[in-house]
Write a protein that holds these residues in place. Structure first.
Motif, PDB file in Angstrom:
ATOM      1  N   SER A 271       1.311   8.945  -6.426  1.00  0.00           N
ATOM      2  CA  SER A 271       1.438  10.309  -6.236  1.00  0.00           C
ATOM      3  C   SER A 271       2.690  10.817  -7.267  1.00  0.00           C
TER       4      SER A 271
ATOM      5  N   LEU B 294      -5.254  10.666  -1.200  1.00  0.00           N
ATOM      6  CA  LEU B 294      -5.956   9.954  -0.019  1.00  0.00           C
ATOM      7  C   LEU B 294      -6.311  10.993   0.925  1.00  0.00           C
TER       8      LEU B 294
ATOM      9  N   GLU C 200       0.949   3.990  -2.859  1.00  0.00           N
ATOM     10  CA  GLU C 200       0.674   5.455  -2.756  1.00  0.00           C
ATOM     11  C   GLU C 200       1.974   6.271  -3.268  1.00  0.00           C
TER      12      GLU C 200
ATOM     13  N   ASP D  69      -8.012   2.037   2.367  1.00  0.00           N
ATOM     14  CA  ASP D  69      -7.455   3.291   3.212  1.00  0.00           C
ATOM     15  C   ASP D  69      -8.696   3.961   3.942  1.00  0.00           C
TER      16      ASP D  69
ATOM     17  N   GLU E 297       0.813  -1.280  -0.028  1.00  0.00           N
ATOM     18  CA  GLU E 297      -0.092   0.065   0.088  1.00  0.00           C
ATOM     19  C   GLU E 297       0.714   1.344  -0.124  1.00  0.00           C
TER      20      GLU E 297
END
Length: 135
Positions: free
Chosen positions: A18, A33, A14, A85, A10
């Motif tokens: 990004s 997020l 991320e 999330d 995870e």
């Protein structure tokens, strides 16, 4: 693994997401997020001292080119990772979902110049009275 902690996969997802979105717009990294969490928090409805209900259906619209690139590079699991999330966020805040939680990632339908857009609402086919009241 302790509940509420991000797995290595995870965290990698991320960072990759990004970086991808940042490259697409050449701006500082997009905090997707955080945008989802803010959307959730902004639409929280306090029903009682012990019951706060939030939307259960979220849509993340990505710039069409970013979405295509993401899907070509195995981005099909992004919606589930975002859902997971958001579920952890809701658990930390003590939120109750308006129904089964889902985050859908789609290409944008409205060209706006923004790399992404987040929206939410209760799932249309879920009735609020179908859930028992919290005691």
């Amino acid at each position: 693994m302790a509940r509420g902690r991000l797995t290595r996969w995870e965290r990698s997802l991320e960072r990759w997401q990004s970086a991808l979105l940042s490259k697409a717009r050449r701006r500082e990294p997009v905090e997707l997020l955080d945008a989802l969490r803010r959307e959730c928090d902004a639409h929280a409805v306090v029903c009682s001292e012990s019951r706060v209900v939030v939307p259960n259906a979220y849509e993340v619209e990505l710039d069409t080119k970013v979405h295509e690139t993401l899907m070509r590079h195995g981005g099909a699991d992004v919606g589930q990772a975002l859902t997971d999330d958001l579920a952890r966020h809701g658990e930390r805040k003590g939120y109750e979902w308006a129904g089964p939680l889902a985050v859908r990632v789609t290409p944008t339908r409205r060209p706006s110049g923004d790399p992404y857009r987040v929206s939410s609402g209760p799932m249309a086919h879920v009735r609020a009275d179908a859930f028992p009241a919290a005691d």
